[in-house]
Design a protein around this motif. Structure first.
Motif, PDB file in Angstrom:
ATOM      1  N   HIS A 155      31.533  32.431  36.592  1.00 40.30           N
ATOM      2  CA  HIS A 155      32.820  32.563  35.910  1.00 40.30           C
ATOM      3  C   HIS A 155      33.934  32.968  36.891  1.00 40.30           C
ATOM      4  O   HIS A 155      34.752  33.844  36.608  1.00 40.30           O
ATOM      5  CB  HIS A 155      32.715  33.571  34.761  1.00 40.30           C
ATOM      6  CG  HIS A 155      31.697  33.177  33.750  1.00 40.30           C
ATOM      7  ND1 HIS A 155      31.891  32.147  32.858  1.00 40.30           N
ATOM      8  CD2 HIS A 155      30.438  33.642  33.516  1.00 40.30           C
ATOM      9  CE1 HIS A 155      30.805  32.004  32.106  1.00 40.30           C
ATOM     10  NE2 HIS A 155      29.910  32.888  32.491  1.00 40.30           N
ATOM     11  N   ARG A 156      33.940  32.293  38.016  1.00 44.04           N
ATOM     12  CA  ARG A 156      34.981  32.553  39.005  1.00 44.04           C
ATOM     13  C   ARG A 156      35.258  31.277  39.794  1.00 44.04           C
ATOM     14  O   ARG A 156      34.428  30.374  39.883  1.00 44.04           O
ATOM     15  CB  ARG A 156      34.577  33.676  39.951  1.00 44.04           C
ATOM     16  CG  ARG A 156      33.251  33.441  40.687  1.00 44.04           C
ATOM     17  CD  ARG A 156      33.110  34.327  41.903  1.00 44.04           C
ATOM     18  NE  ARG A 156      32.917  35.721  41.585  1.00 44.04           N
ATOM     19  CZ  ARG A 156      32.940  36.696  42.484  1.00 44.04           C
ATOM     20  NH1 ARG A 156      33.143  36.402  43.752  1.00 44.04           N
ATOM     21  NH2 ARG A 156      32.744  37.953  42.140  1.00 44.04           N
ATOM     22  N   THR A 157      36.464  31.226  40.352  1.00 44.33           N
ATOM     23  CA  THR A 157      36.850  30.166  41.272  1.00 44.33           C
ATOM     24  C   THR A 157      37.278  30.825  42.574  1.00 44.33           C
ATOM     25  O   THR A 157      37.176  32.042  42.733  1.00 44.33           O
ATOM     26  CB  THR A 157      38.010  29.326  40.691  1.00 44.33           C
ATOM     27  OG1 THR A 157      39.186  30.159  40.600  1.00 44.33           O
ATOM     28  CG2 THR A 157      37.674  28.794  39.311  1.00 44.33           C
ATOM     29  N   THR A 158      37.764  30.030  43.509  1.00 44.91           N
ATOM     30  CA  THR A 158      38.231  30.602  44.778  1.00 44.91           C
ATOM     31  C   THR A 158      39.457  31.477  44.582  1.00 44.91           C
ATOM     32  O   THR A 158      39.751  32.335  45.408  1.00 44.91           O
ATOM     33  CB  THR A 158      38.559  29.485  45.777  1.00 44.91           C
ATOM     34  OG1 THR A 158      39.519  28.587  45.178  1.00 44.91           O
ATOM     35  CG2 THR A 158      37.302  28.716  46.160  1.00 44.91           C
ATOM     36  N   LYS A 159      40.162  31.300  43.449  1.00 47.52           N
ATOM     37  CA  LYS A 159      41.395  32.041  43.217  1.00 47.52           C
ATOM     38  C   LYS A 159      41.312  33.050  42.081  1.00 47.52           C
ATOM     39  O   LYS A 159      42.076  34.022  42.058  1.00 47.52           O
ATOM     40  CB  LYS A 159      42.552  31.066  42.940  1.00 47.52           C
ATOM     41  CG  LYS A 159      42.899  30.169  44.115  1.00 47.52           C
ATOM     42  CD  LYS A 159      44.084  29.280  43.772  1.00 47.52           C
ATOM     43  CE  LYS A 159      44.462  28.396  44.961  1.00 47.52           C
ATOM     44  NZ  LYS A 159      45.628  27.519  44.653  1.00 47.52           N
ATOM     45  N   VAL A 160      40.406  32.833  41.126  1.00 43.78           N
ATOM     46  CA  VAL A 160      40.361  33.667  39.925  1.00 43.78           C
ATOM     47  C   VAL A 160      38.943  34.191  39.708  1.00 43.78           C
ATOM     48  O   VAL A 160      37.977  33.429  39.767  1.00 43.78           O
ATOM     49  CB  VAL A 160      40.815  32.883  38.678  1.00 43.78           C
ATOM     50  CG1 VAL A 160      40.774  33.775  37.439  1.00 43.78           C
ATOM     51  CG2 VAL A 160      42.225  32.317  38.883  1.00 43.78           C
ATOM     52  N   ILE A 161      38.848  35.495  39.464  1.00 43.24           N
ATOM     53  CA  ILE A 161      37.582  36.125  39.117  1.00 43.24           C
ATOM     54  C   ILE A 161      37.669  36.596  37.675  1.00 43.24           C
ATOM     55  O   ILE A 161      38.574  37.354  37.314  1.00 43.24           O
ATOM     56  CB  ILE A 161      37.275  37.315  40.045  1.00 43.24           C
ATOM     57  CG1 ILE A 161      37.128  36.826  41.490  1.00 43.24           C
ATOM     58  CG2 ILE A 161      36.010  38.036  39.597  1.00 43.24           C
ATOM     59  CD1 ILE A 161      36.960  37.949  42.486  1.00 43.24           C
ATOM     60  N   ASN A 162      36.736  36.148  36.845  1.00 44.61           N
ATOM     61  CA  ASN A 162      36.746  36.476  35.423  1.00 44.61           C
ATOM     62  C   ASN A 162      35.601  37.421  35.070  1.00 44.61           C
ATOM     63  O   ASN A 162      34.546  37.426  35.704  1.00 44.61           O
ATOM     64  CB  ASN A 162      36.614  35.197  34.588  1.00 44.61           C
ATOM     65  CG  ASN A 162      37.792  34.268  34.764  1.00 44.61           C
ATOM     66  OD1 ASN A 162      38.855  34.480  34.197  1.00 44.61           O
ATOM     67  ND2 ASN A 162      37.603  33.220  35.565  1.00 44.61           N
ATOM     68  N   THR A 163      35.822  38.193  34.021  1.00 39.01           N
ATOM     69  CA  THR A 163      34.808  39.116  33.527  1.00 39.01           C
ATOM     70  C   THR A 163      33.671  38.364  32.849  1.00 39.01           C
ATOM     71  O   THR A 163      33.900  37.380  32.146  1.00 39.01           O
ATOM     72  CB  THR A 163      35.446  40.083  32.515  1.00 39.01           C
ATOM     73  OG1 THR A 163      36.459  40.848  33.168  1.00 39.01           O
ATOM     74  CG2 THR A 163      34.414  41.032  31.932  1.00 39.01           C
ATOM     75  N   VAL A 164      32.437  38.841  33.061  1.00 42.35           N
ATOM     76  CA  VAL A 164      31.289  38.348  32.301  1.00 42.35           C
ATOM     77  C   VAL A 164      31.232  39.199  31.033  1.00 42.35           C
ATOM     78  O   VAL A 164      30.646  40.278  31.009  1.00 42.35           O
ATOM     79  CB  VAL A 164      29.983  38.453  33.106  1.00 42.35           C
ATOM     80  CG1 VAL A 164      28.816  37.873  32.300  1.00 42.35           C
ATOM     81  CG2 VAL A 164      30.114  37.739  34.446  1.00 42.35           C
ATOM     82  N   ASN A 165      31.875  38.711  29.985  1.00 39.92           N
ATOM     83  CA  ASN A 165      32.057  39.505  28.767  1.00 39.92           C
ATOM     84  C   ASN A 165      30.777  39.698  27.971  1.00 39.92           C
ATOM     85  O   ASN A 165      30.627  40.706  27.270  1.00 39.92           O
ATOM     86  CB  ASN A 165      33.107  38.848  27.868  1.00 39.92           C
ATOM     87  CG  ASN A 165      34.518  39.032  28.391  1.00 39.92           C
ATOM     88  OD1 ASN A 165      34.867  40.089  28.897  1.00 39.92           O
ATOM     89  ND2 ASN A 165      35.334  37.996  28.258  1.00 39.92           N
TER      90      ASN A 165
END
Length: 332
Positions: free
Chosen positions: A233-243
């Motif tokens: 759940h991440r890209t080179t630019k955005v890190i997202n929470t594992v909800n």
């Protein structure tokens, strides 16, 4: 009270429930005995639906004086326990809609689960007041209280095993047959705040998700070489929470739901991704497999990871129930 919704279109594999949800869903829980689904929501209610071929029919509900943060079923499938920010846990009988308070803390209740101990099955509640409490539903006072040092951020239980993740990145193991003590404490294998936790169906370890787009696979046996962590759940630019995390009880695969509006399904033994469901419209905030492992329910809504500026009022919270294909259920 909720209204029911049908499967979307002829031959559809997905059922959607949108109204009357007024805020993000915090937890989804399937009945262990039937295809009935409970959903706790930040709008202050936990609602229950019967799920069948014709759609989802409202069954019962319970309300809090504040957000509902967690829910679970009694082992016999007759009732749902809901925990809230109002510091109470309430039980609702799904057949009669009768309600009563069954637990109380000093601060919000973040997690509710049932465990098996020497005296039988008891309710366990984890709270931001830095305790977990044990409750015999026939009594008004807790039968035990355990200091866990910091706020409960995530908790799961299976048989007599309890795993608690706290706000100081500690992971506590507790044996319900010795509920007054913490059996073992480890530091989180992840560097940032714990967000989600789920015990393996085999009851030999757990998966832990964090706010920095990582999941740890951790076995109870100390020093095992099976332990590992991976990015998602991440890209080179955005890190997202594992909800949220959920294990299929039959296939032994598991799913992760992220702030990126994506669900990924994994084979932990082969350390590989099986498939992804992308562009789900909003952050995935809760998930759960039914007892037969044939359906995955998931909720989408705003997870507040970007603060008030990230809120899009046009994106309403909703619940989807998806019938799984063979490649979504079983390891290749």
């Amino acid at each position: 009270m909720a209204i029911g919704f049908g499967w979307a279109g002829a031959g559809s594999t997905t059922l959607y429930i949108e109204s009357p949800l007024e805020d993000t869903v915090s937890e989804l829980a399937w009945s262990p005995r039937a295809n009935a689904l409970a959903a706790s929501s930040w709008d202050g209610q936990t609602r229950i639906w019967d799920v069948g071929a014709s759609g989802a029919a409202p069954k019962a509900y319970v309300a809090h004086d504040g957000p509902a943060l967690t829910c679970t079923w009694t082992p016999d499938g007759s009732s749902v326990v809901s925990g809230g920010a109002d510091t109470f846990a309430r039980l609702v009988d799904v057949n009669t809609n009768a309600k009563r308070e069954v637990a109380k803390h000093e601060e919000p209740i973040k997690a509710v689960r049932f465990v098996v101990c020497t005296g039988g099955t008891v309710l366990v509640t984890g709270s931001w007041d830095r305790t977990i409490k044990y409750w015999d539903l026939r009594q008004q006072q807790p039968i035990g209280v355990l200091d866990i040092g910091e706020k409960c951020y995530a908790m799961d239980a299976m048989a007599n095993n309890i795993v608690v993740a706290t706000s100081n990145r500690k992971i506590h193991y507790i044996n319900a047959n010795n509920p007054a003590t913490i059996s073992e404490t480890i530091n989180s294998p992840l560097k940032f705040q714990s967000k989600s936790l789920a015990i393996f169906p085999g009851n030999d370890g757990f998966a832990l998700g964090s706010i920095e787009g990582r999941v740890a696979i951790q076995y109870f046996v100390e020093g095992t070489k099976k332990n590992f962590a991976f990015r998602c759940h991440r890209t080179t630019k955005v890190i997202n929470t594992v909800n949220c995390l959920a294990f299929n009880p039959v296939a032994k695969t598991f799913a992760t739901g992220g702030g990126d509006g994506e669900i990924d399904i994994w084979d932990k033994d082969k350390r590989s991704k099986l498939t992804s469901w992308t562009d789900l419209g909003n952050a995935v905030t809760a998930m759960g497999y039914n007892s037969e492992g044939t359906h995955l329910a998931y909720a989408t809504g705003y997870d507040w990871s970007l603060g008030s500026t990230g809120m899009d009022p046009s994106k309403k919270p909703k619940i989807a129930i998806r019938k799984l294909r063979k490649d979504e259920k079983y390891c290749r």
